[in-house]
Design a protein around this motif. Structure first.
Motif, PDB file in Angstrom:
ATOM      1  N   ALA C  61       0.821  -1.221   0.000  1.00 28.39           N
ATOM      2  CA  ALA C  61       0.000   0.000   0.000  1.00 28.39           C
ATOM      3  C   ALA C  61       0.850   1.265   0.000  1.00 28.39           C
ATOM      4  CB  ALA C  61      -0.944  -0.012   1.200  1.00 28.39           C
ATOM      5  N   MET C  62       2.149   1.135   0.223  1.00 32.34           N
ATOM      6  CA  MET C  62       2.985   2.341   0.369  1.00 32.34           C
ATOM      7  C   MET C  62       2.943   3.241  -0.860  1.00 32.34           C
ATOM      8  SD  MET C  62       6.278   0.771   2.315  1.00 32.34           S
ATOM      9  CE  MET C  62       7.142   2.148   3.041  1.00 32.34           C
ATOM     10  N   PHE C  64       0.541   3.581  -3.429  1.00 31.17           N
ATOM     11  CA  PHE C  64      -0.683   4.355  -3.711  1.00 31.17           C
ATOM     12  C   PHE C  64      -1.131   5.211  -2.538  1.00 31.17           C
ATOM     13  CE2 PHE C  64      -2.112  -0.078  -2.996  1.00 31.17           C
ATOM     14  CZ  PHE C  64      -3.031   0.079  -1.982  1.00 31.17           C
ATOM     15  N   THR C  65      -0.639   4.887  -1.328  1.00 32.10           N
ATOM     16  CA  THR C  65      -0.945   5.768  -0.197  1.00 32.10           C
ATOM     17  C   THR C  65      -0.257   7.119  -0.413  1.00 32.10           C
ATOM     18  OG1 THR C  65      -1.053   3.847   1.239  1.00 32.10           O
ATOM     19  CG2 THR C  65      -0.892   5.969   2.313  1.00 32.10           C
ATOM     20  N   GLN C  66       0.983   7.071  -0.879  1.00 32.79           N
ATOM     21  CA  GLN C  66       1.699   8.305  -1.168  1.00 32.79           C
ATOM     22  C   GLN C  66       1.041   9.033  -2.345  1.00 32.79           C
ATOM     23  OE1 GLN C  66       3.865  10.157   0.156  1.00 32.79           O
ATOM     24  NE2 GLN C  66       4.145  11.537  -1.583  1.00 32.79           N
ATOM     25  N   LYS C  68      -1.964   9.138  -3.233  1.00 33.34           N
ATOM     26  CA  LYS C  68      -3.189   9.837  -2.822  1.00 33.34           C
ATOM     27  C   LYS C  68      -2.907  10.888  -1.747  1.00 33.34           C
ATOM     28  CE  LYS C  68      -6.879   7.643  -4.807  1.00 33.34           C
ATOM     29  NZ  LYS C  68      -8.339   7.765  -4.876  1.00 33.34           N
ATOM     30  N   GLU C  70      -1.884  10.612   1.306  1.00 35.45           N
ATOM     31  CA  GLU C  70      -2.611  10.256   2.524  1.00 35.45           C
ATOM     32  C   GLU C  70      -1.822  10.639   3.781  1.00 35.45           C
ATOM     33  OE1 GLU C  70      -6.355   8.612   3.417  1.00 35.45           O
ATOM     34  OE2 GLU C  70      -5.437   8.438   1.449  1.00 35.45           O
ATOM     35  N   HIS C  71      -0.498  10.778   3.648  1.00 35.67           N
ATOM     36  CA  HIS C  71       0.321  11.031   4.837  1.00 35.67           C
ATOM     37  C   HIS C  71       0.113  12.443   5.362  1.00 35.67           C
ATOM     38  CE1 HIS C  71       2.218   7.189   4.547  1.00 35.67           C
ATOM     39  NE2 HIS C  71       2.496   7.404   3.288  1.00 35.67           N
ATOM     40  N   ILE C  72      -0.218  12.506   6.624  1.00 38.84           N
ATOM     41  CA  ILE C  72      -0.580  13.797   7.223  1.00 38.84           C
ATOM     42  C   ILE C  72       0.649  14.689   7.368  1.00 38.84           C
ATOM     43  CG2 ILE C  72      -0.382  12.745   9.511  1.00 38.84           C
ATOM     44  CD1 ILE C  72      -2.848  15.505   8.702  1.00 38.84           C
TER      45      ILE C  72
END
Ligand code: NA
Ligand code: NA
Lengths: 317, 433, 161
Positions: C61-62, C64-66, C68, C70-72
């Motif tokens: 997931a690393m 597509f998390t980046q 999008k 997603e990291h606060i």
């Protein structure tokens, strides 16, 4: 230069919580080394996995994340084949004998797994026994019983017909309380230390398996130590091993006494005939290990034979 | 340069990266942890530490509850369970100012009874509550503050990973610790409810009151809450009847949520895929936050600041209550800059004997420390719970979440004082064992 | 530029599909273990497999998390900076993080190699688990690549951000 100017500072990492025996021996070793080197060495201890976790310990010390570390070899099966042979069901009676046997075995074989580190001492846990909510006196009582145990004991429990349930120690008290598991298979100090005596009212003495530990130092750190410090540390290898074994054995008998007194825990001992019957089930495990060792090019037969001889030698003393 | 100075400098750089450079929080913590650790030891040790922490945090069994509980929350969200639940709640408490925020805090407390971790509680409860609270035009500041603080009940109300860690490292009975957590958790929950009440008295538009529903409307609304109640009931029963452990509750919960939505036919394949992808992203975000905090923690550990501070406090020559106050103060500050569990592992072996020497009840001391460290879970710069809420609550800024959290700080302080003055709030239940 | 993006999209899509399936397997495995333990015997090694599966889904997931975002992050100050400064700060941040995760990927990979060379196996199932370490390394690499793409976009795409 003067001794004072060359004060060496070392970081010592350990993985279990501070009150457990690997950390107790760590503090004892620190104290003794600091005393015997007249303060030329200062040791900072990091218990509870604060610097390195159990499985990170070996590589962490090799890579210099800590100068000294304490490893439990059973957590990394396959990596420490020779020394892990001590955790075969070979009737090691107590932690002191086991610790010295382990050290003798290491000295004899000088296993490759330790090439990249300096060994400062080795010791073992007290033998594992069954703690359960319902009494276990026969092999039939064990049939299908869910016991929490580390992976190393899986084969043994399976051979007896019990189910090994692997779960972190942190999940175990609740799992026992609620009945997710019906007991555990480990050395008995946890009865008092982790208050399992509140839940498990029966102990069955099997004295089957021990887990080997090693205290290791980064090679570069070792090479840079002054000669007199190396001497002090070398002279403590066997002494520390025996001390830790003795401490462990005492701690276990205290724990049993406490459990009997405070929680009316009943201790079940197997008759020699029964013990032989239980042991017979375990024979294939040792045979299997010998086979695997041979595949790895190790003299499996000889190692097992050596352990048995060493146990006799060390108990005779 | 002394190690302490390196540590302080590291924290300063972290603050700079976070607040001036706007670097993602998990990356900033990892970078500073890596840099500091390498500076003190060497580069090789630093890169190996980072790779080890990434591997061991990612593969940690205990953290698998995060994706599983988040998935449960996402399934409930996409199949409309959360919306129906909140509609029912609105009929009952919507007419009270901030009523939905209070209901959310109570829902957090209920969820805390099945989940042992702050971050998992925060991640799940944000999915469940935040979109619904926005629907009722609650200010993000209030809703995020309520969720973030409510989530800290996750480790105070049993089951609790923090209490387990304390139990294992001090050899206290975990059952007793859990019983001790109940009183403290309920008190803290009550004070948070009071906070919402007061805040909404002063700022009515933050949690606007809706129309008062009549009795028959309320009774009718209850059917909307049944799915969630069934889900909760199944997990509670499984957990307390010994069918599964708290670590397994997430998997069971996710399974039940899918089954319920299949039976109700409320979940399309399209939404199921969305729920899965959202779960993966949210869990990755949360777990990377934890990994970042762990890497930073290794750096602070090697500076020995926590050890030195703890030994300094333990050696203070002042009256006992002052020492206690200093200890709690240290946990509050330490919790702000370090992951709570890592901090506890280092300091507990030093403080516990001190507390014992003063004649403190060990259960009381452990639970009180848990409450104090949960405060650390919401305060910047290292406040995992707050970051999780802010990262997930679309349409809110981190700034708002931190502001929202600030309103609840008095609740924590009052709770701590009350627990000190009336120790029986904690010790009463364990005494019955 | 477009080709790179296309490749990364395909990688992330498949990473998402595989991770999603594994998540499903984790749920079924947990539930299966709970039920089978009650009626028959526990599934051996559940605890180990869950840990490894968790590592795989996070790692995959690393990327597509980046993607999008997603990291606060904290934008209290940065949002008030002038455009050029913002761009410069973003570039520095992204470059640093990209290099960091590239190095992390390499060292997680080395860790996998160590597991392979020393012959270490898992505790209960006694299976070699180094492949999972390689998946985590791949995840770190995906993240580094996504960050690098962000950096490229900053310079090559007009009007981005
Ligand atoms: Na909880
Ligand atoms: Na904090």
């Amino acid at each position: 230069g003067t001794v004072q100017a060359k004060k060496v500072s070392l970081n010592y990492a350990n993985f279990p919580p501070a009150p457990t025996f690997p950390c107790v021996q760590m503090e004892r070793w620190k104290e003794q080394i600091e005393k015997r080197t007249d303060g030329a060495v200062q040791i900072h201890t990091f218990p509870g996995g604060t610097l390195l976790g159990a499985k990170d310990m070996m590589d962490g010390v090799i890579n210099g994340q800590a100068d000294i570390g304490c490893i439990c070899m059973a957590y990394q099966p396959g990596r420490f084949t020779v020394t892990n042979a001590t955790s075969l069901p070979l009737d090691i009676p107590d932690a002191k004998t086991g610790s010295l046997v382990l050290l003798d075995l290491y000295n004899k074989y000088q296993p490759k797994a330790f090439d990249k580190v300096k060994v400062l001492t080795m010791f073992v846990t007290a033998p594992a026994n069954i703690m359960s909510k319902a009494p276990v006196a026969e092999l039939s009582d064990l049939k299908g019983l869910d016991l929490r145990a580390s992976g190393g004991a899986a084969q043994i429990l399976k051979a007896w017909g019990a189910n090994q349930v692997g779960m972190p120690m942190s999940d175990t008290p609740e799992a026992l309380q609620k009945g997710v598991v019906k007991g555990l298979f480990s050395s008995l100090e946890v009865m008092k230390d982790l208050k399992f005596a509140e839940i498990c009212k029966y102990i069955t003495i099997t004295d089957t398996v021990i887990y080997p530990f090693a205290v290791i130092m980064n090679k570069g750190t070792w090479d840079n130590l002054p000669g007199h410090v190396k001497q002090v540390m070398d002279s403590m290898i066997e002494e520390q091993s025996a001390w830790t074994g003795e401490y462990m054995d005492q701690h276990v008998s205290d724990s049993i006494a406490w459990s009997k007194k405070e929680h009316q825990v009943e201790v079940i001992t197997l008759s020699p005939e029964k013990k032989a019957e239980w042991n017979a089930q375990l024979a294939p495990i040792t045979e299997n290990w010998i086979k695997t060792a041979k595949e790895k090019g190790l003299p499996g037969d000889q190692i097992v034979k050596d352990i048995k001889t060493l146990v006799l030698k060390r108990t005779a003393k | 340069m002394s190690l302490t100075l390196v540590g302080i400098l590291g924290i300063a750089i972290l603050l700079l990266l976070l607040f001036v450079f706007g670097m993602p929080v998990s990356f900033a913590m990892a970078l500073v942890g890596f840099g500091g650790f390498s500076y003190i030891l060497n580069l090789n040790a630093g890169v190996n530490m980072v790779s080890q922490e990434i591997w061991s945090v990612f593969s940690k069994y205990g953290l698998t509850v995060i994706p599983l509980f988040v998935f449960m929350g996402q399934i409930a969200f996409y199949s409309g369970v959360n919306e129906r639940l909140y509609k029912a709640a609105y009929k009952w408490v919507g007419h009270i100012r901030g009523g939905i925020a209070m209901a959310t805090i109570m829902a957090c407390a209920a969820f805390a009874a099945i989940c042992g971790s702050n971050t998992a509680t925060a991640a799940t409860m944000t999915t469940v509550a935040f979109p619904q609270m926005s629907n009722f035009r609650y200010k993000p500041m209030l809703s995020c503050g309520s969720i973030a603080c409510g989530s800290t009940l996750g480790v105070v109300i049993p089951p609790s990973v923090v209490l387990i860690i304390i139990g294992l490292s001090t050899e206290q009975s975990i059952a007793r610790l859990f019983y001790g957590g109940i009183g403290a958790g309920l008190l803290l929950c009550l004070l948070m409810l009071l906070t919402v009440y007061v805040v909404c008295r002063l700022n009515p538009e933050w949690g606007p009151a809706g129309p008062r529903a009549n009795f028959s409307e309320r009774i009718k609304s209850l059917s909307g809450a049944t799915e969630m109640l069934i889900l909760f009931f199944l997990i509670m029963t499984g957990l307390y009847a010994g069918y599964f452990t708290p670590s397994e509750a997430g998997g069971a919960g996710a399974f039940f949520a899918v089954v319920i939505s299949l039976v109700q036919r409320t979940l399309s394949w399209e939404n199921f895929k969305k729920a899965t992808m959202d779960t993966l992203r949210v869990s990755c975000m949360v777990i990377m936050l934890i990994a970042g905090a762990m890497i930073l923690g290794k750096f602070l550990t090697i500076t020995r600041i926590p050890f030195n501070m703890a030994s300094w406090v333990a050696d203070l020559n002042v009256p006992d209550p002052v020492i206690l106050a200093v200890i709690f103060g240290m946990y509050a500050i330490g919790g702000a800059i370090m992951d709570a569990l890592a901090l506890l592992l280092i300091t507990i072996p030093i403080f516990f004997p001190v507390a014992a020497q003063m004649g403190c009840d060990p259960i009381w001391f452990a639970v009180l420390i848990t409450v104090v460290t949960t405060l650390g879970a919401v305060t910047p710069p290292v406040g995992a719970t707050t970051y999780v809420v802010a990262g997930m609550a679309k349409g809110s800024t981190l700034n708002e979440v931190f502001k929202g959290v600030t309103f609840f700080l008095p609740a924590y302080l009052i709770c701590i004082v009350l627990l000190m003055v009336f120790p029986w709030i904690i010790t009463f239940l364990p005494g019955l064992l | 530029m477009e080709t790179i993006e296309k490749i990364s999209d395909i990688l992330n899509r498949w990473a998402g599909i595989i991770a999603g399936i594994i998540l499903g397997v984790m749920i079924l495995l947990t539930m299966g273990n709970i039920v089978l333990r009650r009626v028959w015997v526990p599934i051996r090694g559940t605890y180990e497999i869950m840990g490894f599966a968790g590592a795989v889904i996070t790692a995959l997931a690393m990327g597509f998390t980046q993607k999008k975002r997603e990291h606060i992050h904290v934008d209290i100050l940065i949002s008030r900076f002038p455009r050029a400064v913002k761009k410069a700060v973003f570039a520095v941040n992204t470059a640093m993080c990209s290099v960091f995760f590239l190095v992390a990927a390499w060292f997680v990979c080395l860790r996998g190699m160590t597991l392979l060379e020393t012959g270490e196996v898992s505790e209960t199932l006694r299976m070699a688990y180094y492949p999972f370490a390689f998946v985590v390394a791949f995840g770190c690499f995906l993240l580094a690549a996504m960050l690098f793409i962000d950096l490229l976009k900053l310079f090559f795409l007009k009007g981005a951000k």
